[in-house]
Design a protein around this motif. Structure first.
Motif, mmCIF file in Angstrom:
data_model
loop_
_atom_site.group_PDB
_atom_site.id
_atom_site.type_symbol
_atom_site.label_atom_id
_atom_site.label_comp_id
_atom_site.label_asym_id
_atom_site.label_seq_id
_atom_site.Cartn_x
_atom_site.Cartn_y
_atom_site.Cartn_z
ATOM 1 N N ALA A 154 -7.383 21.946 12.112
ATOM 2 C CA ALA A 154 -6.782 20.705 12.600
ATOM 3 C C ALA A 154 -6.770 19.709 11.444
ATOM 4 O O ALA A 154 -7.809 19.434 10.848
ATOM 5 C CB ALA A 154 -7.592 20.161 13.775
ATOM 6 N N VAL A 155 -5.582 19.185 11.126
ATOM 7 C CA VAL A 155 -5.418 18.292 9.980
ATOM 8 C C VAL A 155 -4.823 16.973 10.456
ATOM 9 O O VAL A 155 -3.871 16.959 11.237
ATOM 10 C CB VAL A 155 -4.474 18.931 8.924
ATOM 11 C CG1 VAL A 155 -4.280 18.001 7.741
ATOM 12 C CG2 VAL A 155 -4.999 20.289 8.485
ATOM 13 N N ASP A 156 -5.381 15.880 9.973
ATOM 14 C CA ASP A 156 -4.801 14.568 10.247
ATOM 15 C C ASP A 156 -5.142 13.656 9.083
ATOM 16 O O ASP A 156 -6.207 13.792 8.468
ATOM 17 C CB ASP A 156 -5.339 13.981 11.556
ATOM 18 C CG ASP A 156 -4.422 12.896 12.089
ATOM 19 O OD1 ASP A 156 -3.576 13.215 12.942
ATOM 20 O OD2 ASP A 156 -4.523 11.748 11.634
ATOM 21 N N ILE A 157 -4.264 12.729 8.804
ATOM 22 C CA ILE A 157 -4.453 11.800 7.694
ATOM 23 C C ILE A 157 -5.544 10.778 8.006
ATOM 24 O O ILE A 157 -6.109 10.161 7.116
ATOM 25 C CB ILE A 157 -3.110 11.093 7.352
ATOM 26 C CG1 ILE A 157 -3.184 10.424 6.000
ATOM 27 C CG2 ILE A 157 -2.708 10.130 8.451
ATOM 28 C CD1 ILE A 157 -1.850 9.928 5.490
ATOM 29 N N CYS A 158 -5.870 10.619 9.271
ATOM 30 C CA CYS A 158 -6.814 9.588 9.710
ATOM 31 C C CYS A 158 -8.105 10.236 10.208
ATOM 32 O O CYS A 158 -8.135 10.849 11.275
ATOM 33 C CB CYS A 158 -6.163 8.753 10.810
ATOM 34 S SG CYS A 158 -7.232 7.460 11.440
ATOM 35 N N MET A 168 0.843 -1.196 0.000
ATOM 36 C CA MET A 168 0.000 0.000 0.000
ATOM 37 C C MET A 168 0.877 1.244 0.000
ATOM 38 O O MET A 168 2.028 1.201 0.404
ATOM 39 C CB MET A 168 -0.854 0.049 1.265
ATOM 40 C CG MET A 168 -1.923 -0.963 1.352
ATOM 41 S SD MET A 168 -2.828 -0.653 2.873
ATOM 42 C CE MET A 168 -3.096 -2.301 3.431
ATOM 43 N N GLY A 169 0.309 2.367 -0.423
ATOM 44 C CA GLY A 169 1.014 3.633 -0.332
ATOM 45 C C GLY A 169 1.269 3.997 1.117
ATOM 46 O O GLY A 169 0.546 3.557 2.014
ATOM 47 N N PHE A 170 2.280 4.802 1.348
ATOM 48 C CA PHE A 170 2.651 5.185 2.706
ATOM 49 C C PHE A 170 1.485 5.834 3.443
ATOM 50 O O PHE A 170 1.213 5.519 4.598
ATOM 51 C CB PHE A 170 3.853 6.127 2.675
ATOM 52 C CG PHE A 170 4.267 6.603 4.034
ATOM 53 C CD1 PHE A 170 4.901 5.745 4.918
ATOM 54 C CD2 PHE A 170 4.009 7.907 4.436
ATOM 55 C CE1 PHE A 170 5.279 6.174 6.185
ATOM 56 C CE2 PHE A 170 4.385 8.350 5.698
ATOM 57 C CZ PHE A 170 5.020 7.472 6.568
ATOM 58 N N GLN A 213 -0.938 3.263 4.594
ATOM 59 C CA GLN A 213 -0.415 2.496 5.730
ATOM 60 C C GLN A 213 -0.570 3.272 7.024
ATOM 61 O O GLN A 213 -1.003 2.726 8.039
ATOM 62 C CB GLN A 213 1.055 2.155 5.506
ATOM 63 C CG GLN A 213 1.297 1.146 4.418
ATOM 64 C CD GLN A 213 2.772 0.837 4.266
ATOM 65 O OE1 GLN A 213 3.499 0.797 5.240
ATOM 66 N NE2 GLN A 213 3.207 0.639 3.042
ATOM 67 N N VAL A 214 -0.214 4.543 6.990
ATOM 68 C CA VAL A 214 -0.303 5.370 8.198
ATOM 69 C C VAL A 214 -1.754 5.522 8.629
ATOM 70 O O VAL A 214 -2.095 5.356 9.803
ATOM 71 C CB VAL A 214 0.347 6.758 7.960
ATOM 72 C CG1 VAL A 214 0.076 7.687 9.123
ATOM 73 C CG2 VAL A 214 1.836 6.608 7.718
ATOM 74 N N SER A 215 -2.617 5.838 7.689
ATOM 75 C CA SER A 215 -4.031 6.006 8.002
ATOM 76 C C SER A 215 -4.625 4.722 8.582
ATOM 77 O O SER A 215 -5.352 4.757 9.575
ATOM 78 C CB SER A 215 -4.798 6.419 6.750
ATOM 79 O OG SER A 215 -6.152 6.620 7.054
#
Length: 92
Positions: A80-84, A7-9, A12-14
């Motif tokens: 507020a910003v988050d990848i998830c 998977m893309g990085f 994966q993080v999300s």
């Protein structure tokens, strides 16, 4: 978790934090430790007399930004910003 490494990085993080979102705030003592949060915030040049625009990148469940907002007034805007998205859903 076959295929996880392909998977893309960002995915994966999300996915990683999505699985931890429901228990994230209870996993680490720093989130509830006023001394640690105050030490982190003391590094920011925040003045009660000025107005600020805040962007919190990687905000997670919002522990740091919530602490700032509870202690300081006069912010013009907050982003507020988050990848998830599951982490953002936990901000109260």
């Amino acid at each position: 978790m076959k295929g996880y490494r392909t998977m893309g990085f960002e995915t994966q993080v999300s996915k990683h934090f999505s699985g931890r979102a429901s228990r994230y705030d209870s996993c680490g003592n720093w989130i509830r430790n006023e001394d640690i949060l105050n030490a982190m915030i003391s590094e920011f040049p925040i003045s009660q007399e000025k107005k600020y625009d805040i962007v919190d990148l990687g905000t997670g469940t919002g522990a740091v930004i919530t602490h700032i907002l509870n202690d300081y007034e006069g912010f013009r805007s907050l982003v507020a910003v988050d990848i998830c998205s599951e982490m953002l859903d936990k901000i109260s």
